[in-house]
Design a protein around this motif. Structure first.
Motif, PDB file in Angstrom:
ATOM      1  N   ARG A  28       0.792  -1.232   0.000  1.00 22.59           N
ATOM      2  CA  ARG A  28       0.000   0.000   0.000  1.00 22.59           C
ATOM      3  C   ARG A  28       0.822   1.278   0.000  1.00 22.59           C
ATOM      4  NH1 ARG A  28      -2.370  -4.046   2.169  1.00 22.59           N
ATOM      5  NH2 ARG A  28      -4.359  -4.615   1.222  1.00 22.59           N
ATOM      6  N   ALA A  29       2.146   1.153  -0.061  1.00 20.96           N
ATOM      7  CA  ALA A  29       2.964   2.367  -0.118  1.00 20.96           C
ATOM      8  C   ALA A  29       2.784   3.026  -1.483  1.00 20.96           C
ATOM      9  CB  ALA A  29       4.430   2.010   0.090  1.00 20.96           C
ATOM     10  N   GLU A  30       3.215   4.292  -1.579  1.00 25.71           N
ATOM     11  CA  GLU A  30       3.262   4.939  -2.885  1.00 25.71           C
ATOM     12  C   GLU A  30       4.194   4.118  -3.762  1.00 25.71           C
ATOM     13  OE1 GLU A  30       4.496   9.252  -3.937  1.00 25.71           O
ATOM     14  OE2 GLU A  30       3.225   9.276  -2.129  1.00 25.71           O
ATOM     15  N   THR A  93       2.746 -14.955   9.829  1.00 27.00           N
ATOM     16  CA  THR A  93       3.115 -13.971   8.809  1.00 27.00           C
ATOM     17  C   THR A  93       2.073 -13.899   7.709  1.00 27.00           C
ATOM     18  OG1 THR A  93       4.874 -13.124   7.384  1.00 27.00           O
ATOM     19  CG2 THR A  93       4.611 -15.531   7.436  1.00 27.00           C
ATOM     20  N   GLN A  94       1.825 -12.650   7.273  1.00 34.91           N
ATOM     21  CA  GLN A  94       0.964 -12.449   6.093  1.00 34.91           C
ATOM     22  C   GLN A  94       1.825 -12.528   4.836  1.00 34.91           C
ATOM     23  OE1 GLN A  94      -1.943  -8.938   6.974  1.00 34.91           O
ATOM     24  NE2 GLN A  94      -0.173  -8.682   8.302  1.00 34.91           N
ATOM     25  N   ASN A  95       3.141 -12.599   5.027  1.00 40.42           N
ATOM     26  CA  ASN A  95       4.041 -12.553   3.874  1.00 40.42           C
ATOM     27  C   ASN A  95       4.124 -13.909   3.189  1.00 40.42           C
ATOM     28  OD1 ASN A  95       4.454  -9.975   4.692  1.00 40.42           O
ATOM     29  ND2 ASN A  95       6.462 -10.337   5.604  1.00 40.42           N
ATOM     30  N   VAL A  96       4.261 -13.849   1.870  1.00 42.67           N
ATOM     31  CA  VAL A  96       4.333 -15.081   1.104  1.00 42.67           C
ATOM     32  C   VAL A  96       5.774 -15.382   0.688  1.00 42.67           C
ATOM     33  CG1 VAL A  96       1.929 -15.130   0.359  1.00 42.67           C
ATOM     34  CG2 VAL A  96       3.548 -13.755  -0.924  1.00 42.67           C
ATOM     35  N   TRP A 153      -6.010 -15.542  -2.012  1.00 46.86           N
ATOM     36  CA  TRP A 153      -6.488 -14.372  -2.740  1.00 46.86           C
ATOM     37  C   TRP A 153      -7.629 -13.711  -1.987  1.00 46.86           C
ATOM     38  CZ3 TRP A 153      -6.391 -17.906  -7.606  1.00 46.86           C
ATOM     39  CH2 TRP A 153      -5.121 -17.838  -8.201  1.00 46.86           C
ATOM     40  N   PHE A 154      -7.923 -12.469  -2.375  1.00 50.37           N
ATOM     41  CA  PHE A 154      -9.057 -11.769  -1.761  1.00 50.37           C
ATOM     42  C   PHE A 154     -10.327 -12.575  -2.023  1.00 50.37           C
ATOM     43  CE2 PHE A 154      -5.872  -8.554  -1.706  1.00 50.37           C
ATOM     44  CZ  PHE A 154      -6.123  -7.890  -0.511  1.00 50.37           C
ATOM     45  N   GLY A 155     -11.105 -12.749  -0.963  1.00 50.13           N
ATOM     46  CA  GLY A 155     -12.312 -13.559  -1.077  1.00 50.13           C
ATOM     47  C   GLY A 155     -12.080 -14.997  -0.647  1.00 50.13           C
ATOM     48  N   SER A 180       0.013  -2.752   7.792  1.00 54.14           N
ATOM     49  CA  SER A 180      -0.801  -1.536   7.791  1.00 54.14           C
ATOM     50  C   SER A 180      -2.110  -1.719   8.548  1.00 54.14           C
ATOM     51  CB  SER A 180      -1.102  -1.121   6.352  1.00 54.14           C
ATOM     52  OG  SER A 180      -1.810  -2.153   5.698  1.00 54.14           O
ATOM     53  N   GLY A 181      -2.473  -2.966   8.858  1.00 50.87           N
ATOM     54  CA  GLY A 181      -3.746  -3.189   9.552  1.00 50.87           C
ATOM     55  C   GLY A 181      -4.930  -2.910   8.647  1.00 50.87           C
ATOM     56  N   ALA A 182      -4.745  -3.150   7.351  1.00 49.84           N
ATOM     57  CA  ALA A 182      -5.812  -2.840   6.394  1.00 49.84           C
ATOM     58  C   ALA A 182      -6.586  -4.086   5.976  1.00 49.84           C
ATOM     59  CB  ALA A 182      -5.211  -2.164   5.161  1.00 49.84           C
ATOM     60  N   LEU A 203       5.158  -2.462  16.169  1.00 50.71           N
ATOM     61  CA  LEU A 203       6.425  -1.938  15.647  1.00 50.71           C
ATOM     62  C   LEU A 203       6.193  -1.682  14.160  1.00 50.71           C
ATOM     63  CD1 LEU A 203       8.868  -4.602  17.223  1.00 50.71           C
ATOM     64  CD2 LEU A 203       8.132  -2.434  18.232  1.00 50.71           C
ATOM     65  N   ASN A 204       6.204  -0.425  13.764  1.00 50.89           N
ATOM     66  CA  ASN A 204       5.899  -0.096  12.370  1.00 50.89           C
ATOM     67  C   ASN A 204       6.619   1.198  11.995  1.00 50.89           C
ATOM     68  OD1 ASN A 204       4.182  -1.154  10.147  1.00 50.89           O
ATOM     69  ND2 ASN A 204       3.341   0.909  10.160  1.00 50.89           N
ATOM     70  N   LEU A 205       6.880   1.334  10.709  1.00 55.65           N
ATOM     71  CA  LEU A 205       7.598   2.512  10.233  1.00 55.65           C
ATOM     72  C   LEU A 205       6.921   3.805  10.681  1.00 55.65           C
ATOM     73  CD1 LEU A 205      10.028   3.323   8.488  1.00 55.65           C
ATOM     74  CD2 LEU A 205       8.503   3.327   6.507  1.00 55.65           C
ATOM     75  N   GLU A 206       5.588   3.776  10.643  1.00 55.88           N
ATOM     76  CA  GLU A 206       4.818   4.986  10.965  1.00 55.88           C
ATOM     77  C   GLU A 206       3.541   4.537  11.676  1.00 55.88           C
ATOM     78  OE1 GLU A 206       4.474   5.970   6.889  1.00 55.88           O
ATOM     79  OE2 GLU A 206       3.305   4.159   6.543  1.00 55.88           O
ATOM     80  N   ALA A 207       2.766   5.470  12.162  1.00 58.07           N
ATOM     81  CA  ALA A 207       1.485   5.108  12.775  1.00 58.07           C
ATOM     82  C   ALA A 207       0.632   4.406  11.718  1.00 58.07           C
ATOM     83  CB  ALA A 207       0.789   6.362  13.287  1.00 58.07           C
ATOM     84  N   GLY A 220       9.467   3.318  13.419  1.00 55.18           N
ATOM     85  CA  GLY A 220      10.819   3.333  12.866  1.00 55.18           C
ATOM     86  C   GLY A 220      10.987   2.105  11.986  1.00 55.18           C
ATOM     87  N   PRO A 221      12.162   1.962  11.366  1.00 54.99           N
ATOM     88  CA  PRO A 221      12.376   0.809  10.491  1.00 54.99           C
ATOM     89  C   PRO A 221      12.481  -0.504  11.282  1.00 54.99           C
ATOM     90  CG  PRO A 221      14.315   2.229  10.548  1.00 54.99           C
ATOM     91  CD  PRO A 221      13.275   2.898  11.389  1.00 54.99           C
ATOM     92  N   ALA A 222      11.919  -1.548  10.716  1.00 54.18           N
ATOM     93  CA  ALA A 222      11.910  -2.855  11.389  1.00 54.18           C
ATOM     94  C   ALA A 222      13.330  -3.338  11.684  1.00 54.18           C
ATOM     95  CB  ALA A 222      11.176  -3.872  10.513  1.00 54.18           C
TER      96      ALA A 222
END
Ligand code: OAD
Length: 235
Positions: A28-30, A93-96, A153-155, A180-182, A203-207, A220-222
């Protein structure tokens, strides 16, 4: 973090932010993955039914890319905690990617699946997979050409929810790292953990969207925050 002497069981939720410093794009980052690709085009069962080539090519590229990346100090610190922590510990982990495992962590659960398995929709077997799927290879178990990425996948329902909730029920501490908690249900774990009596730390880069739900939130950075926190836990 308050007194750690009454903490025995830990559940850690990780997201794309833990792998960001290894050079893997977050979502979700830019400029992140979901800005480069539409979720509906590449990450739903409907997309796969409509345009399997596009979906398989997307995951083939991601599978190839993660194999060139290396764990960073955040993965390494979590692997050290896993080795040395005597109580219960589960890294959900949500990471694949497989960077937690390559750093040496063993108590890892991939709730959104893994790039490094192929799942046969004909016989339901999951086979370790490092190559491509776009060429429609045969399933090593049944021979059918019906393999898809073993990624949720979504769904679709995330994996091993029963095991996750049972760990959350026993948890004294819930820690969320680089997410991101999204996306639910993972985004709801902090509330579940809190309702079940655990302390909660982010622990996250930003709120993040859910920062206010945690007892404590550090930004801060992980690669910096996670080793610091692990040092605190191991004393
Ligand atoms: P996101 O891209 O939504 O969020 C990544 C989070 O990591 C953000 O809150 C960033 O601020 C944070 N972050 C970035 N770099 C960081 C760093 N170096 N150190 C610490 N934090 C950092 O990724 P996820 O929350 O993992 O699901 O996304 C959740 C799910 O949405 C994914 O598993 C995937 C996606 O769609 C599926 O595909 C089913």
């Amino acid at each position: 973090m308050a007194d750690r002497s009454d903490i025995r069981n830990i559940v850690i939720l990780t997201g794309a932010g833990v792998s960001a410093e290894s050079g893997i794009d977050t979502f979700r980052a830019e400029g992140g993955l979901w800005e480069q690709h539409r979720v509906e085009d590449v990450a739903t069962p409907e997309a796969f039914a409509r345009d399997p080539e596009l979906v398989l090519r997307f995951y083939d590229m991601r599978r190839e890319a993660i194999q060139t990346k290396q764990p960073n100090p955040a993965h390494e610190a979590l692997a050290r905690l896993d080795r040395e922590w005597e109580g219960e510990l589960l890294i959900v982990t949500q990471n694949v990617d497989d960077l937690h495992e390559r750093a040496g962590a063993r108590r890892v659960l991939h709730m959104h699946g893994t790039h490094l398995n192929a799942w046969c929709t004909a016989c339901d077997a999951r086979s370790p997979w490092r190559g491509t799927l776009i060429d429609r290879p045969a399933c090593p178990e049944c021979g059918e050409k019906a393999l898809r990425p073993d990624v949720v996948w979504f769904g679709e329902m995330p994996y091993e929810m029963d095991r996750i909730f049972s760990a959350l029920r026993e948890a004294d501490l819930f820690v969320s790292i680089g997410t991101s908690g999204a996306v639910y249900p993972a985004a709801g774990f902090v509330r579940n953990a809190r309702d079940l009596g655990a302390r909660t730390l982010e622990l996250n880069l930003e709120a993040s969207q859910g920062s206010h739900l945690f007892d404590e939130s550090r930004h801060g950075p992980a690669s910096v925050l996670v080793p610091e926190w692990v040092d605190e836990m191991l004393g």
